[in-house]
Design a protein around this motif. Sequence first.
Motif, PDB file in Angstrom:
ATOM      1  N   ILE B  11      -5.389  11.888  -4.776  1.00 18.03           N
ATOM      2  CA  ILE B  11      -5.096  10.579  -4.181  1.00 18.03           C
ATOM      3  C   ILE B  11      -3.695  10.605  -3.560  1.00 18.03           C
ATOM      4  O   ILE B  11      -2.763  11.119  -4.175  1.00 18.03           O
ATOM      5  CB  ILE B  11      -5.169   9.470  -5.254  1.00 18.03           C
ATOM      6  N   ILE B  12      -3.578  10.044  -2.370  1.00 20.72           N
ATOM      7  CA  ILE B  12      -2.242   9.832  -1.803  1.00 20.72           C
ATOM      8  C   ILE B  12      -2.008   8.329  -1.803  1.00 20.72           C
ATOM      9  O   ILE B  12      -2.788   7.554  -1.251  1.00 20.72           O
ATOM     10  CB  ILE B  12      -2.126  10.374  -0.374  1.00 20.72           C
ATOM     11  N   SER B  13      -0.917   7.957  -2.476  1.00 23.26           N
ATOM     12  CA  SER B  13      -0.549   6.541  -2.583  1.00 23.26           C
ATOM     13  C   SER B  13       0.631   6.308  -1.648  1.00 23.26           C
ATOM     14  O   SER B  13       1.610   7.070  -1.675  1.00 23.26           O
ATOM     15  CB  SER B  13      -0.184   6.266  -4.044  1.00 23.26           C
ATOM     16  N   CYS B  14       0.532   5.290  -0.828  1.00 29.89           N
ATOM     17  CA  CYS B  14       1.584   5.057   0.169  1.00 29.89           C
ATOM     18  C   CYS B  14       2.172   3.663   0.054  1.00 29.89           C
ATOM     19  O   CYS B  14       1.436   2.675  -0.033  1.00 29.89           O
ATOM     20  CB  CYS B  14       0.990   5.182   1.567  1.00 29.89           C
ATOM     21  N   ASP B  15       3.478   3.603   0.066  1.00 31.18           N
ATOM     22  CA  ASP B  15       4.150   2.310   0.218  1.00 31.18           C
ATOM     23  C   ASP B  15       3.781   1.757   1.607  1.00 31.18           C
ATOM     24  O   ASP B  15       3.369   2.519   2.486  1.00 31.18           O
ATOM     25  CB  ASP B  15       5.670   2.562   0.111  1.00 31.18           C
ATOM     26  N   SER B 131      -9.986  15.756   4.725  1.00 32.61           N
ATOM     27  CA  SER B 131     -10.187  16.882   3.811  1.00 32.61           C
ATOM     28  C   SER B 131     -10.472  16.415   2.386  1.00 32.61           C
ATOM     29  O   SER B 131     -10.318  17.169   1.426  1.00 32.61           O
ATOM     30  CB  SER B 131      -8.983  17.831   3.861  1.00 32.61           C
ATOM     31  N   GLY B 132     -10.814  15.135   2.215  1.00 34.10           N
ATOM     32  CA  GLY B 132     -11.322  14.654   0.917  1.00 34.10           C
ATOM     33  C   GLY B 132     -10.342  13.865   0.075  1.00 34.10           C
ATOM     34  O   GLY B 132     -10.672  13.461  -1.043  1.00 34.10           O
ATOM     35  N   CYS B 133      -9.155  13.661   0.575  1.00 36.71           N
ATOM     36  CA  CYS B 133      -8.162  12.880  -0.192  1.00 36.71           C
ATOM     37  C   CYS B 133      -8.468  11.381  -0.072  1.00 36.71           C
ATOM     38  O   CYS B 133      -8.839  10.924   1.006  1.00 36.71           O
ATOM     39  CB  CYS B 133      -6.793  13.135   0.421  1.00 36.71           C
ATOM     40  N   ARG B 134      -8.291  10.675  -1.177  1.00 31.29           N
ATOM     41  CA  ARG B 134      -8.422   9.206  -1.109  1.00 31.29           C
ATOM     42  C   ARG B 134      -7.034   8.631  -0.816  1.00 31.29           C
ATOM     43  O   ARG B 134      -6.043   9.016  -1.455  1.00 31.29           O
ATOM     44  CB  ARG B 134      -8.963   8.702  -2.447  1.00 31.29           C
ATOM     45  N   ILE B 135      -6.979   7.722   0.138  1.00 33.28           N
ATOM     46  CA  ILE B 135      -5.685   7.138   0.531  1.00 33.28           C
ATOM     47  C   ILE B 135      -5.630   5.693   0.037  1.00 33.28           C
ATOM     48  O   ILE B 135      -6.537   4.899   0.325  1.00 33.28           O
ATOM     49  CB  ILE B 135      -5.495   7.138   2.065  1.00 33.28           C
ATOM     50  N   ILE B 136      -4.572   5.379  -0.689  1.00 31.92           N
ATOM     51  CA  ILE B 136      -4.386   3.988  -1.140  1.00 31.92           C
ATOM     52  C   ILE B 136      -2.981   3.513  -0.734  1.00 31.92           C
ATOM     53  O   ILE B 136      -2.089   4.326  -0.500  1.00 31.92           O
ATOM     54  CB  ILE B 136      -4.566   3.856  -2.673  1.00 31.92           C
ATOM     55  N   ALA B 137      -2.836   2.205  -0.639  1.00 31.39           N
ATOM     56  CA  ALA B 137      -1.512   1.620  -0.346  1.00 31.39           C
ATOM     57  C   ALA B 137      -1.046   0.871  -1.584  1.00 31.39           C
ATOM     58  O   ALA B 137      -1.835   0.155  -2.213  1.00 31.39           O
ATOM     59  CB  ALA B 137      -1.595   0.682   0.838  1.00 31.39           C
ATOM     60  N   VAL B 138       0.219   1.064  -1.940  1.00 26.86           N
ATOM     61  CA  VAL B 138       0.786   0.413  -3.135  1.00 26.86           C
ATOM     62  C   VAL B 138       2.099  -0.237  -2.722  1.00 26.86           C
ATOM     63  O   VAL B 138       3.047   0.457  -2.346  1.00 26.86           O
ATOM     64  CB  VAL B 138       1.018   1.438  -4.268  1.00 26.86           C
ATOM     65  N   SER B 139       2.140  -1.557  -2.780  1.00 24.95           N
ATOM     66  CA  SER B 139       3.301  -2.257  -2.212  1.00 24.95           C
ATOM     67  C   SER B 139       3.873  -3.299  -3.159  1.00 24.95           C
ATOM     68  O   SER B 139       3.135  -4.057  -3.780  1.00 24.95           O
ATOM     69  CB  SER B 139       2.863  -2.942  -0.906  1.00 24.95           C
ATOM     70  N   ASP B 140       5.204  -3.323  -3.240  1.00 25.04           N
ATOM     71  CA  ASP B 140       5.900  -4.434  -3.901  1.00 25.04           C
ATOM     72  C   ASP B 140       6.093  -5.503  -2.852  1.00 25.04           C
ATOM     73  O   ASP B 140       6.948  -5.370  -1.958  1.00 25.04           O
ATOM     74  CB  ASP B 140       7.275  -3.980  -4.411  1.00 25.04           C
ATOM     75  N   THR B 141       5.320  -6.553  -2.929  1.00 21.26           N
ATOM     76  CA  THR B 141       5.405  -7.587  -1.905  1.00 21.26           C
ATOM     77  C   THR B 141       4.834  -8.897  -2.420  1.00 21.26           C
ATOM     78  O   THR B 141       3.957  -8.903  -3.282  1.00 21.26           O
ATOM     79  CB  THR B 141       4.626  -7.169  -0.633  1.00 21.26           C
ATOM     80  N   TYR B 142       5.370  -9.999  -1.860  1.00 21.33           N
ATOM     81  CA  TYR B 142       4.810 -11.305  -2.221  1.00 21.33           C
ATOM     82  C   TYR B 142       3.508 -11.559  -1.474  1.00 21.33           C
ATOM     83  O   TYR B 142       2.816 -12.514  -1.753  1.00 21.33           O
ATOM     84  CB  TYR B 142       5.817 -12.431  -1.953  1.00 21.33           C
ATOM     85  N   HIS B 143       3.176 -10.710  -0.493  1.00 21.46           N
ATOM     86  CA  HIS B 143       1.903 -10.874   0.225  1.00 21.46           C
ATOM     87  C   HIS B 143       0.744 -10.349  -0.615  1.00 21.46           C
ATOM     88  O   HIS B 143       0.903  -9.378  -1.369  1.00 21.46           O
ATOM     89  CB  HIS B 143       1.938 -10.097   1.548  1.00 21.46           C
ATOM     90  N   ARG B 144      -0.422 -10.948  -0.443  1.00 16.86           N
ATOM     91  CA  ARG B 144      -1.617 -10.474  -1.138  1.00 16.86           C
ATOM     92  C   ARG B 144      -2.178  -9.246  -0.412  1.00 16.86           C
ATOM     93  O   ARG B 144      -1.849  -8.986   0.757  1.00 16.86           O
ATOM     94  CB  ARG B 144      -2.666 -11.575  -1.172  1.00 16.86           C
ATOM     95  N   GLY B 145      -3.041  -8.519  -1.094  1.00 17.73           N
ATOM     96  CA  GLY B 145      -3.653  -7.329  -0.500  1.00 17.73           C
ATOM     97  C   GLY B 145      -4.358  -7.651   0.809  1.00 17.73           C
ATOM     98  O   GLY B 145      -4.288  -6.889   1.772  1.00 17.73           O
ATOM     99  N   TYR B 165      -3.089  -2.013  -3.280  1.00 12.50           N
ATOM    100  CA  TYR B 165      -2.559  -2.604  -4.517  1.00 12.50           C
ATOM    101  C   TYR B 165      -1.264  -3.341  -4.166  1.00 12.50           C
ATOM    102  O   TYR B 165      -0.262  -2.703  -3.828  1.00 12.50           O
ATOM    103  CB  TYR B 165      -2.263  -1.532  -5.560  1.00 12.50           C
ATOM    104  N   ALA B 166      -1.298  -4.652  -4.226  1.00 14.57           N
ATOM    105  CA  ALA B 166      -0.103  -5.453  -3.933  1.00 14.57           C
ATOM    106  C   ALA B 166       0.418  -6.058  -5.231  1.00 14.57           C
ATOM    107  O   ALA B 166      -0.361  -6.562  -6.048  1.00 14.57           O
ATOM    108  CB  ALA B 166      -0.434  -6.549  -2.929  1.00 14.57           C
ATOM    109  N   SER B 167       1.728  -6.002  -5.400  1.00 14.37           N
ATOM    110  CA  SER B 167       2.320  -6.505  -6.652  1.00 14.37           C
ATOM    111  C   SER B 167       1.986  -7.980  -6.881  1.00 14.37           C
ATOM    112  O   SER B 167       1.815  -8.423  -8.009  1.00 14.37           O
ATOM    113  CB  SER B 167       3.835  -6.301  -6.640  1.00 14.37           C
TER     114      SER B 167
END
Lengths: 410, 255
Positions: B11-15, B131-145, B165-167
């Motif tokens: 998994i690659i998690s991205c801000d 190439s098969g990686c799952r990409i997710i976004a992980v953010s510290d934010t007052y906005h919803r996903g 994933y939004a905080s």
Amino acid sequence: MSVPDVDRLDAETFGRVVLGPILAEFCLRLWLFERFLQGDEAVLLFCARGGLRLRLAYERFLDRTALPQRVPHADLMVSRLVAARTAFDPPSPGVLSELEREFSGQSMAEIAAALAQRDDLDLPPPWHAPFETETFIALLAGDEPGVVALHRAVAEQDGLFRAHLAACTGGRRHGVLVDTGLYGSTVRILQEGIPDRQWSGLQFARCNYKGLPTPHFARTFGLSVESDAYKPWEVRTSALRFWQLIESCLEPDLASVRTFTAGADGAAPRANLQVPGWESRVAPEQPGLFSGVLAAIDSLTPESLHRVPQDAARAWQQLKDAVVWPDAQAVATLSLGHRSRDFGRTELRAQFAGPGAASPLKQIRESLWREGAVIRTFPRGGRLALSLIELIYAGRALRSEMRALHRRER
Amino acid sequence: MLLPKTAAARIISCDVFDTLLYRDHRSERQRFNDIAVLAAQRLAAERGIVRHPGAIYDARLDVQKQAYRALDLSCPTGDVRFADMIDAMARILSLDAQAAEILHHAEIAIEIAQLTANTVLLDWLRAQARSGCRIIAVSDTYHRGETIAQLLAARAPDHPVAQIYASADHNATKRTGALFEVVLRQEGVAAADILHIGDDTKADVTMAQAAGLRSLQVLRPKHLVFRRRADALQARALHGFRIRAAHTQRAGAPA
């Protein structure tokens, strides 16, 4: 400033036109804070004595503006003296630094008498020496009858306060103390004395004028003023030039909290402040600064709420004009009489030092409102002296800002 | 930006902000100012409500300041929700629910206008996804996903992010590590199987590593950081002048 000319105002009008909008802004910020407190552990504890009037103003503000209350409110009968008893055995760093500052040059027996609120402790001779931290700690470890009586009296009073606190909080563990300010000694000492609860402080102003450590500042905020000194370019800090004006407006004519007595038939303990009819004395009986504040808050509606910040901005400038650049009329309007020294003592301090002081300059220096004292003492040349004072404060504040900048860079 | 040829992770998690989506040189204060100007225009045009942009700007700043202070005292691992801030702003600006919607839309419109896609990173992520990686976004934010999804869709329509994933949704932040716990629980993988990419040293590097994730820091150029600081100072000064002008105007207005 064109609306209205504060120099021609009486105290009640000054309260309505100047302090009213300023306190309405405080109430707005307090509501915002309350709005965003999460969980169900918090309770707003309005601290005697200034907090009692803050609660009256705040709840009237909520009523007039239809903003919803989300957290329980209660009156907390507390003072630095009462808080000190919670962290007395052994004395915490906060208690010791408060005692050292408040009782400088006074004897340890006087401190003991203030804490126990008894003058019959019959303490051994070393207690009659001036306060010294290490000696005080050592003397407290003694087993003489007077020392035992001191510990017992403090513990008994502390037990009653804790019962009062439990009744106020109703099982909630996060006490948010709402008070006037400045250093927030009560928050600091309660954190040390009752660490199994969470403590926070929401004050009108937060200011470390004492130059003491500030471990509690991470959880203590000044909703209207946050500065360690007056800065001529920050209009809000003018409140610090004449802090007793804010205190005088907000403190009702009730005694400082010193002692508690057990309630009858399982009722919560009562503080000495809670004399019959004390609630009605929180609201002023005579027209004055606070009745003006309430009149300003009474004039608010949900539709006019959006004007509060703008009205407050104007009022802050008017406060500065009256406090930092007063004329004779402003001095007359804002004459407040004596202020209590507090911390278990009954002595009063005059707003303006009397003619008994050695020189006019000393009179000014010893006055609670120096700018007012300048105009009283030098009705003709006073304005020039005020300019000089402002220049000195500007220099000090600049120096302090530069030091802070250097510290941050390091 | 130095990116490895392969992520070597399941998994690659991205801000999101300043990682997947770049903010420009404008400071937060300037952005709030732009939002306030747009909101004031729309309130006047659509509802006939007059609010000075300075008043909207002040409300935005004040609400956010008190909201985060209250959060720090009552739930330091959590986050504030944008909808709650809009609700509070509307109340203190004496606005109804429809007008509150205008405040909301003005903010999202300015966000979209001032964000750009990080095309280099997005291209690389697309290759990793192929190439098969799952990409997710992980953010510290007052906005919803869902708002983050809206911003991504507007600026990077073919983004490979499968989950956000939004905080604010989870009341858990990266900067305290709590959001990484949520991610690990919901993704059901070992921490070492995730590579986290972001710009913030504490939230995206220190706390990600503390949670057991591998991390890769992508930094914005220093000149941009300085420009934002200068922009914040400028926004503060301009706001001060504008408020003083508004007061003078109001004081001089006929009763």
